[in-house]
Design an enzyme around this catalytic site. Structure first.
Site, PDB file in Angstrom:
ATOM      1  N   TYR A 153       0.890  -1.325  -0.470  1.00  0.00           N
ATOM      2  CA  TYR A 153      -0.038   0.104  -0.069  1.00  0.00           C
ATOM      3  C   TYR A 153       0.832   0.994  -0.045  1.00  0.00           C
ATOM      4  CZ  TYR A 153      -5.012   2.954   0.800  1.00  0.00           C
ATOM      5  OH  TYR A 153      -5.830   3.718   0.632  1.00  0.00           O
ATOM      6  N   LYS A 160      -3.115   8.677   3.162  1.00  0.00           N
ATOM      7  CA  LYS A 160      -4.260   8.343   4.036  1.00  0.00           C
ATOM      8  C   LYS A 160      -4.512   9.076   5.253  1.00  0.00           C
ATOM      9  CE  LYS A 160      -7.336   6.524   0.881  1.00  0.00           C
ATOM     10  NZ  LYS A 160      -8.340   7.241   0.204  1.00  0.00           N
TER      11      LYS A 160
HETATM   12  P1  NAD Z   1     -12.126   3.591  -7.912  1.00  0.00           P
HETATM   13  O1  NAD Z   1     -11.403   3.024  -9.005  1.00  0.00           O
HETATM   14  O2  NAD Z   1     -13.324   3.657  -9.035  1.00  0.00           O
HETATM   15  O3  NAD Z   1     -12.122   5.648  -7.898  1.00  0.00           O
HETATM   16  C1  NAD Z   1     -11.131   5.952  -7.689  1.00  0.00           C
HETATM   17  C2  NAD Z   1     -11.749   7.747  -8.425  1.00  0.00           C
HETATM   18  O4  NAD Z   1     -10.615   9.163  -8.077  1.00  0.00           O
HETATM   19  C3  NAD Z   1     -11.374   8.047  -9.498  1.00  0.00           C
HETATM   20  O5  NAD Z   1     -13.100   8.446  -9.876  1.00  0.00           O
HETATM   21  C4  NAD Z   1     -10.684   8.703 -10.544  1.00  0.00           C
HETATM   22  O6  NAD Z   1     -11.145   8.510 -10.973  1.00  0.00           O
HETATM   23  C5  NAD Z   1     -10.476   9.567  -9.224  1.00  0.00           C
HETATM   24  N1  NAD Z   1      -9.339  10.150  -9.686  1.00  0.00           N
HETATM   25  C6  NAD Z   1      -7.750   9.686  -9.648  1.00  0.00           C
HETATM   26  N2  NAD Z   1      -7.038  10.587  -9.874  1.00  0.00           N
HETATM   27  C7  NAD Z   1      -8.017  11.862 -10.414  1.00  0.00           C
HETATM   28  C8  NAD Z   1      -7.704  14.147 -10.293  1.00  0.00           C
HETATM   29  N3  NAD Z   1      -6.563  13.978 -10.619  1.00  0.00           N
HETATM   30  N4  NAD Z   1      -8.957  14.160 -10.317  1.00  0.00           N
HETATM   31  C9  NAD Z   1      -9.890  14.028 -10.238  1.00  0.00           C
HETATM   32  N5  NAD Z   1     -10.952  12.267 -10.157  1.00  0.00           N
HETATM   33  C10 NAD Z   1      -9.273  11.445 -10.056  1.00  0.00           C
HETATM   34  O7  NAD Z   1     -12.373   2.823  -6.949  1.00  0.00           O
HETATM   35  P2  NAD Z   1     -12.414   2.788  -5.479  1.00  0.00           P
HETATM   36  O8  NAD Z   1     -11.386   2.090  -5.170  1.00  0.00           O
HETATM   37  O9  NAD Z   1     -13.956   3.337  -5.655  1.00  0.00           O
HETATM   38  O10 NAD Z   1     -11.784   4.393  -4.339  1.00  0.00           O
HETATM   39  C11 NAD Z   1     -12.820   5.504  -4.871  1.00  0.00           C
HETATM   40  C12 NAD Z   1     -12.179   6.088  -2.800  1.00  0.00           C
HETATM   41  O11 NAD Z   1     -11.802   4.965  -2.261  1.00  0.00           O
HETATM   42  C13 NAD Z   1     -10.580   6.132  -3.162  1.00  0.00           C
HETATM   43  O12 NAD Z   1     -10.254   7.355  -2.528  1.00  0.00           O
HETATM   44  C14 NAD Z   1      -9.660   4.783  -2.305  1.00  0.00           C
HETATM   45  O13 NAD Z   1      -8.131   5.507  -1.646  1.00  0.00           O
HETATM   46  C15 NAD Z   1     -10.582   4.807  -1.320  1.00  0.00           C
HETATM   47  N6  NAD Z   1     -10.925   3.150  -1.144  1.00  0.00           N
HETATM   48  C16 NAD Z   1     -11.301   2.211  -1.402  1.00  0.00           C
HETATM   49  C17 NAD Z   1     -10.939   1.232  -1.309  1.00  0.00           C
HETATM   50  C18 NAD Z   1     -10.814  -0.454  -1.967  1.00  0.00           C
HETATM   51  O14 NAD Z   1     -10.770  -1.366  -1.430  1.00  0.00           O
HETATM   52  N7  NAD Z   1     -11.621  -0.161  -3.077  1.00  0.00           N
HETATM   53  C19 NAD Z   1     -10.958   0.664   0.647  1.00  0.00           C
HETATM   54  C20 NAD Z   1     -10.657   1.756   1.068  1.00  0.00           C
HETATM   55  C21 NAD Z   1     -10.619   3.379   0.530  1.00  0.00           C
END
Ligand code: NAD
Length: 265
Positions: A153, A160
């Site tokens: 990570y 984070k």
């Molecule tokens: P996802 O890929 O669907 O979403 C990530 C989003 O970030 C995308 O829509 C992307 O377009 C956007 N993004 C990246 N760079 C960008 C920029 N410069 N400007 C604007 N938007 C930008 O994946 P996700 O897993 O749904 O992620 C959403 C959030 O959840 C993130 O913060 C991620 O770290 C967090 N998260 C995810 C998990 C998991 O297991 N998937 C767990 C905990 C937290």
């Protein structure tokens, strides 16, 4: 959420956590504007948004670009006047550095990861709070890698940790305006972003076998918690990191030495 309007930032496709939260908000009557960072995602969001509501407000906002955040919120103000909530579900890091050792993170990727995944929340809070005259709720997404060493990570964990700290400072800044700022620490979910993390299957299996609920969280469950955090149901909750992860935060992750732990690879 009837008569409430807000902005969802971070839908990439229908597997996105932001989309699950959108569906939960929409089901309860919220009206939602979306932002997108590039043309490919614009197309996907337009198609998805049509399944919910006609003629959604969909605005360009690449949070790494100097003027995109103020421009997006200026347009929202012009269209709607005010908003009630914002979802920040945005993270980015070079996937080549989400594998192996943290120590190899480059300065460029460190700064870019922090800028997109952490600083953006601060700027968004500044712009959003200016159009929340009646108070509101702002929610970010985080992960246990902020608090523990999760293999691969790496710099995202550092970003984070800074994001979670930002949530507390922003909550203190905006509390007098009755604007709440929180984060959900989600368990692992297969999405476009998480597919870039090294050995993600292994981490998911570890969570499944070692969390108190002995399973992984579903995206719908994070959607329901997102609704709670963005609605008046959580009206006295702010500056909080709310774990929606089947409880593996309770056990703690032993990244290196885990002889007592069942690992399915
Ligand atoms: P996802 O890929 O669907 O979403 C990530 C989003 O970030 C995308 O829509 C992307 O377009 C956007 N993004 C990246 N760079 C960008 C920029 N410069 N400007 C604007 N938007 C930008 O994946 P996700 O897993 O749904 O992620 C959403 C959030 O959840 C993130 O913060 C991620 O770290 C967090 N998260 C995810 C998990 C998991 O297991 N998937 C767990 C905990 C937290």
């Amino acid at each position: 959420m009837k008569n409430k309007r807000g902005v969802v930032m971070g839908v990439a496709n229908d597997a996105s956590i932001a989309w699950a939260i959108t569906e939960a908000l929409h089901k309860e009557g919220a009206e939602i504007a979306f932002t997108y960072p590039n043309d490919a995602i614009h197309k996907r969001i337009t198609a998805l948004a049509e399944t919910l509501q006609p003629e959604s407000l969909i605005l360009k906002c690449d949070v790494s670009q100097q003027d995109d955040i103020p421009n997006a919120f200026r347009q929202i103000k012009e269209q709607w006047g005010s908003i009630d909530f914002v979802l920040h579900a945005i993270a980015f890091s070079d996937r080549h550095q989400l594998t192996g050792r943290y120590i190899n993170t480059t300065r460029e990727n460190f700064l870019n990861s922090m800028n997109v995944s952490c600083f953006s929340l601060t700027e968004i809070c500044k712009e959003a709070s200016a159009i929340m005259p009646n108070g509101g709720a702002i929610l970010a997404l985080t992960y246990l890698g902020a608090n523990r060493v999760i293999p691969h990570y790496n710099v995202m964990g550092v970003a984070k940790a800074a994001l979670e700290s930002s949530v507390r400072y922003l909550a203190a800044d905006l509390g007098p305006q009755n604007i709440r700022v929180n984060a959900i620490s989600s368990g692992t979910i297969r999405t476009a972003a998480s597919s870039g993390i090294g050995d993600f299957h292994y981490i998911m299996n570890w969570n499944k076998n070692n969390s108190p609920l002995r399973r992984n969280v579903s995206v719908e469950e994070v959607g329901k918690s997102g609704l709670y955090m963005l609605s008046d149901l959580s009206s006295a909750v702010t500056g909080d990191v709310h774990y929606v992860d089947c409880g593996y935060n309770i056990i703690g992750m032993k990244a290196v030495d885990a002889p007592d732990i069942v690992i399915e690879k």
